[in-house]
Design a protein around this motif. Structure first.
Motif, PDB file in Angstrom:
ATOM      1  N   GLN A  54      -5.502  11.976  -3.555  1.00  0.00           N
ATOM      2  CA  GLN A  54      -6.765  12.405  -2.962  1.00  0.00           C
ATOM      3  C   GLN A  54      -7.370  13.594  -3.700  1.00  0.00           C
ATOM      4  OE1 GLN A  54      -8.743  11.063  -0.322  1.00  0.00           O
ATOM      5  NE2 GLN A  54      -7.428   9.416  -1.045  1.00  0.00           N
TER       6      GLN A  54
ATOM      7  N   THR B 102       4.390   2.675  -2.057  1.00  0.00           N
ATOM      8  CA  THR B 102       4.138   4.012  -1.518  1.00  0.00           C
ATOM      9  C   THR B 102       3.970   5.009  -2.654  1.00  0.00           C
ATOM     10  OG1 THR B 102       6.509   4.494  -1.369  1.00  0.00           O
ATOM     11  CG2 THR B 102       5.452   3.533   0.573  1.00  0.00           C
TER      12      THR B 102
ATOM     13  N   ALA C 240       0.013  10.575  -1.413  1.00  0.00           N
ATOM     14  CA  ALA C 240      -1.412  10.464  -1.083  1.00  0.00           C
ATOM     15  C   ALA C 240      -2.162  11.767  -1.342  1.00  0.00           C
ATOM     16  CB  ALA C 240      -1.586  10.047   0.374  1.00  0.00           C
TER      17      ALA C 240
ATOM     18  N   ASN D 228      -4.290   6.339   2.225  1.00  0.00           N
ATOM     19  CA  ASN D 228      -3.175   6.560   3.156  1.00  0.00           C
ATOM     20  C   ASN D 228      -1.798   6.551   2.506  1.00  0.00           C
ATOM     21  OD1 ASN D 228      -2.929   3.876   2.556  1.00  0.00           O
ATOM     22  ND2 ASN D 228      -3.296   3.131   4.639  1.00  0.00           N
TER      23      ASN D 228
ATOM     24  N   HIS E  17      -0.323   4.141   0.895  1.00  0.00           N
ATOM     25  CA  HIS E  17       0.297   2.816   0.864  1.00  0.00           C
ATOM     26  C   HIS E  17      -0.679   1.825   0.239  1.00  0.00           C
ATOM     27  CE1 HIS E  17       3.787   3.733   3.491  1.00  0.00           C
ATOM     28  NE2 HIS E  17       2.962   4.625   4.029  1.00  0.00           N
TER      29      HIS E  17
END
Length: 280
Positions: free
Chosen positions: A55, A48, A51, A252, A254
């Protein structure tokens, strides 16, 4: 990359500079990030990370890829000249550098929470800020000297060992130049500090794409060398596809070891094709 590229621009090795810049982006996005995800995936079943920060970096990568793709495609239009592409590249370089500084302000000031680390092991500093600054300054001087020797030997190495210049620029030089980042990213990922690993791998790509690439165009302008954003068609396609692939992997928050293996495989495929690019 900056020091090495300046030396190569002064020597007139424009294609080597472009290859080195592309290779640095591909090496960080595919090889370094891929090995980091693979290493972390061996230790943790589910990886994890933040995100939002990832991004933000990938959007910057898309902008940078577009800035290279458009001048390259423009040159294929009828009645266009290299001089026109050079002028377009110089203006584009100014806007790209401005975009990079806006991204820094976004990352460090207005939306710093997007880039906050999630979990992982915390480590204390081993050296003071003064000592670290002195070490960095000393290393920079040594790198500048070594880079000049390295650039001067490219022609001879290519002829003596039969290595294509494209392979030297896109594959060999970036791997050597990114060795420290590679070790750091993989080490951090295996300790559970995936956000730091992403900062090393993807963050370095953003720095190269939005700052180093336009900076080399500006230095080419200063040294009266035709350094432009007109890369080979293969270069632009490889960069754009790599950005799209990594964007999907990081979408996402992950990932797992298979994602890392796919990124490394993509890098190997590009390396095989680069080996067969004619020197002409």
């Amino acid at each position: 990359e900056m020091i090495m590229c300046i030396q190569a621009i002064k020597a007139g090795l424009i294609r080597v500079v472009q290859g080195n810049l592309l290779g640095s982006v591909l090496s960080n996005l595919l090889l370094v990030l891929g090995m980091a995800l693979f290493g972390a995936g061996i230790r943790f079943k589910d990886i994890t990370f933040n995100a939002q920060g990832a991004q933000a970096n990938m959007v910057c990568q898309l902008v940078a890829s577009t800035s290279i793709c458009l001048p390259t495609m423009y040159r294929f239009l009828p009645d266009t000249t290299d001089e026109e592409v050079l002028q377009i590249s110089r203006w584009s370089a100014i806007f790209l550098m401005a975009t990079y500084f806006m991204f820094l302000f976004f990352q460090l000031k207005t939306h710093a929470e997007f880039f906050a680390e999630e979990g992982g092991e915390q480590e204390e500093a081993d050296v003071s800020a003064v000592t670290a600054t002195v070490l960095l300054a000393s290393a920079t001087v040594l790198v500048a000297f070594c880079s000049e020797c390295l650039v001067d030997s490219i022609e001879e190495v290519s002829e003596q060992y039969g290595l294509p210049k494209a392979f030297i620029g896109i594959i060999l030089l970036p791997i050597v130049g990114n060795a420290a980042e590679h070790v750091t990213a993989v080490g951090c990922a295996m300790k559970g500090m995936m956000d730091l690993a992403l900062g090393v791998a993807v963050g370095s790509c953003t720095q190269v794409s939005l700052f180093v690439v336009p900076a080399t165009v500006i230095f080419g302008w200063i040294f009266d060398q035709p350094m432009s954003l007109n890369f080979r068609s293969f270069d632009t396609v490889a960069q754009m596809l790599s950005v799209f692939l990594v964007n999907q992997v990081l979408a996402n928050g992950h990932a797992n070891w298979l994602h890392g293996a796919m990124l490394v495989t993509s890098y190997v495929l590009i390396a095989v094709i680069v080996w067969h690019i004619p020197s002409s």
